[in-house]
Design a protein around this motif. Sequence first.
Motif, mmCIF file in Angstrom:
data_model
loop_
_atom_site.group_PDB
_atom_site.id
_atom_site.type_symbol
_atom_site.label_atom_id
_atom_site.label_comp_id
_atom_site.label_asym_id
_atom_site.label_seq_id
_atom_site.Cartn_x
_atom_site.Cartn_y
_atom_site.Cartn_z
ATOM 1 N N GLY A 89 -7.605 11.515 0.856
ATOM 2 C CA GLY A 89 -7.713 10.708 2.072
ATOM 3 C C GLY A 89 -6.549 9.771 2.315
ATOM 4 O O GLY A 89 -6.652 8.847 3.131
ATOM 5 N N VAL A 90 -5.437 9.982 1.621
ATOM 6 C CA VAL A 90 -4.251 9.142 1.835
ATOM 7 C C VAL A 90 -3.541 9.639 3.092
ATOM 8 O O VAL A 90 -3.294 10.833 3.248
ATOM 9 N N LYS A 91 -3.223 8.736 3.997
ATOM 10 C CA LYS A 91 -2.576 9.097 5.258
ATOM 11 C C LYS A 91 -1.122 8.625 5.281
ATOM 12 O O LYS A 91 -0.740 7.712 4.551
ATOM 13 N N THR A 92 -0.342 9.237 6.148
ATOM 14 C CA THR A 92 1.011 8.756 6.386
ATOM 15 C C THR A 92 0.910 7.467 7.197
ATOM 16 O O THR A 92 -0.173 7.085 7.634
ATOM 17 N N ARG A 93 2.025 6.822 7.422
ATOM 18 C CA ARG A 93 2.030 5.582 8.203
ATOM 19 C C ARG A 93 1.419 5.803 9.586
ATOM 20 O O ARG A 93 0.728 4.944 10.128
ATOM 21 N N GLU A 94 1.664 6.979 10.166
ATOM 22 C CA GLU A 94 1.151 7.287 11.504
ATOM 23 C C GLU A 94 -0.304 7.737 11.478
ATOM 24 O O GLU A 94 -0.874 8.082 12.504
ATOM 25 N N GLY A 137 0.819 -1.219 0.000
ATOM 26 C CA GLY A 137 0.000 0.000 0.000
ATOM 27 C C GLY A 137 0.847 1.261 0.000
ATOM 28 O O GLY A 137 0.585 2.208 -0.754
ATOM 29 N N GLU A 138 1.877 1.274 0.838
ATOM 30 C CA GLU A 138 2.733 2.449 0.913
ATOM 31 C C GLU A 138 3.584 2.604 -0.342
ATOM 32 O O GLU A 138 3.885 3.729 -0.763
ATOM 33 N N GLN A 139 3.951 1.484 -0.971
ATOM 34 C CA GLN A 139 4.709 1.562 -2.218
ATOM 35 C C GLN A 139 3.876 2.224 -3.316
ATOM 36 O O GLN A 139 4.405 2.978 -4.142
ATOM 37 N N LEU A 140 2.565 1.954 -3.321
ATOM 38 C CA LEU A 140 1.678 2.615 -4.295
ATOM 39 C C LEU A 140 1.676 4.124 -4.074
ATOM 40 O O LEU A 140 1.669 4.908 -5.027
ATOM 41 N N PHE A 153 2.548 16.705 4.695
ATOM 42 C CA PHE A 153 3.090 18.058 4.613
ATOM 43 C C PHE A 153 4.189 18.043 3.553
ATOM 44 O O PHE A 153 4.711 16.983 3.212
ATOM 45 N N PRO A 154 4.542 19.212 3.035
ATOM 46 C CA PRO A 154 5.630 19.243 2.047
ATOM 47 C C PRO A 154 6.903 18.549 2.545
ATOM 48 O O PRO A 154 7.577 17.857 1.780
ATOM 49 N N ALA A 155 7.208 18.694 3.831
ATOM 50 C CA ALA A 155 8.430 18.084 4.378
ATOM 51 C C ALA A 155 8.359 16.564 4.353
ATOM 52 O O ALA A 155 9.371 15.900 4.079
ATOM 53 N N THR A 156 7.174 15.986 4.622
ATOM 54 C CA THR A 156 7.062 14.527 4.606
ATOM 55 C C THR A 156 7.117 13.998 3.177
ATOM 56 O O THR A 156 7.687 12.933 2.923
#
Length: 198
Positions: free
Chosen positions: A172-177, A143-146, A182-185
């Motif tokens: 609606g895509v979230k980070t792992r947490e 999922g994260e690779q997508l 944000f631009p930095a992530t």
Amino acid sequence: MVRGQRYDLDAVFVETMSGGRMDNRPELNKAVGLACKLKGILVVYSLSRFSRSVRDTLATSDQLDRAGANLASLSERLDTSSAVGRMVFKMLSTLAEFERDQGAERTRAALNHLRRNNRRISGKLPFGYTLDNDGETLTPNAGEQLTITRIVECRAEGLSLAAIALRLNSDGVKTREGKTWFPATVKCVLDRQQKLAA
């Protein structure tokens, strides 16, 4: 006054900053200023601790020279008050920078090798991977690779970091947490992909 490798010191300056840019090292600048004022000798422990850059080292040496002052290094046992000392000083400055650059290159190469072989290199797991039971091997998270692929494609289309973050959040895509992007992530993800490609 020079007595072999002994010097009578007028003052001692202890630099707490790292050996980065000369303009970010107030104690060193005070020491250089005093040596110039007294037309004395600036005594340093070693050239590698004195400066990280040949340009800064030579510029400071030139500043001392113009003021009628000199530079001495205890580790390298050299003194710029003689022509031979100045020549050796310049050669050692160049070699010291070369050695630092080589070390940095080896470190980058080793880290890139670990990244390409899906090995853990820090305490924080990179986005797009989970940690295997061995505690060392990174396994791609589908999922994260997508999401990574999507970020790379958006960047290739010319979107800014902020625009990519906005698009991910809007969809609606979230980070792992489970947090918003944000631009930095987004930049962290792209930076790692760039290092993998190196």
